[in-house]
Design a protein around this motif. Structure first.
Motif, PDB file in Angstrom:
ATOM      1  N   LEU A 146       0.831  -1.209   0.000  1.00 40.68           N
ATOM      2  CA  LEU A 146       0.000   0.000   0.000  1.00 40.68           C
ATOM      3  C   LEU A 146       0.860   1.251   0.000  1.00 40.68           C
ATOM      4  O   LEU A 146       0.581   2.207  -0.723  1.00 40.68           O
ATOM      5  CB  LEU A 146      -0.916  -0.011   1.230  1.00 40.68           C
ATOM      6  N   GLU A 192       3.880   1.511  -1.207  1.00 40.27           N
ATOM      7  CA  GLU A 192       4.471   1.612  -2.542  1.00 40.27           C
ATOM      8  C   GLU A 192       3.481   2.218  -3.530  1.00 40.27           C
ATOM      9  O   GLU A 192       3.857   3.006  -4.410  1.00 40.27           O
ATOM     10  CB  GLU A 192       4.928   0.231  -3.010  1.00 40.27           C
ATOM     11  N   SER A 193       2.198   1.855  -3.384  1.00 39.30           N
ATOM     12  CA  SER A 193       1.167   2.418  -4.261  1.00 39.30           C
ATOM     13  C   SER A 193       1.010   3.919  -4.018  1.00 39.30           C
ATOM     14  O   SER A 193       0.841   4.705  -4.960  1.00 39.30           O
ATOM     15  CB  SER A 193      -0.167   1.710  -4.031  1.00 39.30           C
ATOM     16  N   ALA A 246       3.876   5.643  -5.609  1.00 42.06           N
ATOM     17  CA  ALA A 246       3.688   5.691  -7.065  1.00 42.06           C
ATOM     18  C   ALA A 246       2.672   6.767  -7.438  1.00 42.06           C
ATOM     19  O   ALA A 246       2.827   7.458  -8.453  1.00 42.06           O
ATOM     20  CB  ALA A 246       3.221   4.319  -7.563  1.00 42.06           C
TER      21      ALA A 246
END
Length: 330
Positions: free
Chosen positions: A230, A232-233, A236
């Motif tokens: 989560l 990392e999302s 991003a």
């Protein structure tokens, strides 16, 4: 000033007065400090316990200050020792935490913080703890998570943490928006602007993030996200918004400085940056405390400098000439 070694304001004032006069009885010191004698005596007894004052053996009823270099030096040494012990304890606890979290359960990857005070404290803690980079998406409303905080940003920058921030254009309209953003740019923070950000967000060192859970009319609450898919999302998401945002360039004190007469000066770049961010001529004039005709005259001058006839063309040429270019790492 001496609060770091355990002196409250009254004790510090009493100690400074004793250092200044050499010796004084309770009544004289109370008069100098404009304090009741009972409170003055309590302060002196506190100084005595800390080794900073003592009753004079030569002059009965009087108090004398201990030599500052010796007495304060001892307290500072003790404080350093206690800080070293605290740092050691923090390292050991961190190692224990990492060992325990080697294979974290799903419910350990996120935590919910509720209440305005708790959210603000957690957010402040997250930013002050950053040592590498802080990334933020900032809305123009009264957010529960993000916002510009000079103290936190300066203290983080002292430790080498850099800042990247994407703001909604609405932030430019806030009463102190331009001033705060100019201060951020002077600290070498990188700021970009978009029409709307998808959510408020702050990420510290790519290892911890905060996002709001509630709207403006409900009790503040935020989700703290630890290292996970989560997180990392969310990182991003920030990078996507950052890539598409327009770099903000403000003068930061460079107004009126012409670069050898061959290009726009600092005020020109401020005007151009704000216009490209979506502000009107009148709004730019108000924010920069310039006359409307001055703004329009400078825009016309920039169009003449680039040899264009429309503002759309001016924006394109400004991009091509690097005045607002998205250079790598900007």
């Amino acid at each position: 000033m001496l609060g770091a070694i355990g002196l409250d304001e009254t004790r510090e004032s009493a100690y400074r007065a004793l250092v200044a006069v050499g010796a004084a009885d309770v009544a004289d010191l109370a008069h100098r400090l404009s304090l009741p004698e009972s409170e003055t005596e309590r302060a002196l007894r506190g100084l005595e316990r800390q080794g900073l004052a003592a009753r004079s053996s030569a002059r009965g009823g009087r108090w004398v200050a201990a030599p500052p270099r010796v007495a304060l030096g001892a307290l500072l040494t003790q404080q350093r020792h206690e800080l070293e012990q605290a740092e050691l304890a923090a390292v050991l606890l961190a190692e224990e935490y990492r060992a325990e979290a080697a294979e974290p359960a799903v419910h350990d990857l996120v935590e919910v913080v509720t209440g305005a005070s708790a959210v603000a404290h957690r957010f402040h803690q997250l930013r002050l703890g950053a040592t590498d980079e802080v990334c933020a998406l900032v809305t123009g409303g009264p957010g529960a998570v993000t916002g510009m905080d000079d103290e936190a940003e300066e203290r983080a920058s002292i430790r080498g943490a850099s800042y990247r921030m994407v703001i909604e254009r609405e932030v430019l309209w806030l009463p102190a928006g331009i001033a705060e953003l100019s201060a951020a740019l002077r600290r070498d923070e990188r700021v970009r602007t978009v029409e709307r950000v998808p959510t408020e967000l702050v990420i510290a060192d790519r290892s911890l993030a905060m996002v709001p859970l509630t709207g403006p009319d409900t009790e503040p609450a935020a989700l703290v996200v630890h290292a996970s898919g989560l997180l990392e999302s969310l990182m991003a998401l920030f990078e996507t918004v950052w890539k598409d945002a327009l770099p903000l360039r403000l003068g930061g004190g460079g107004r009126g400085i012409v670069e050898e007469g061959l290009g726009p000066d600092g005020t020109d770049l401020e005007i151009l940056s704000l216009l490209l961010a979506g502000m009107t001529d009148a709004s730019v004039a108000k924010q920069l405390e310039l006359g409307l005709r001055t703004v329009q005259r400078r825009v016309k001058g920039l169009m003449g400098l680039t040899g264009v006839t429309t503002r759309l063309q001016l924006g394109w040429h400004a991009y091509e000439r690097g005045w607002v270019a998205r250079r790598p790492g900007q």
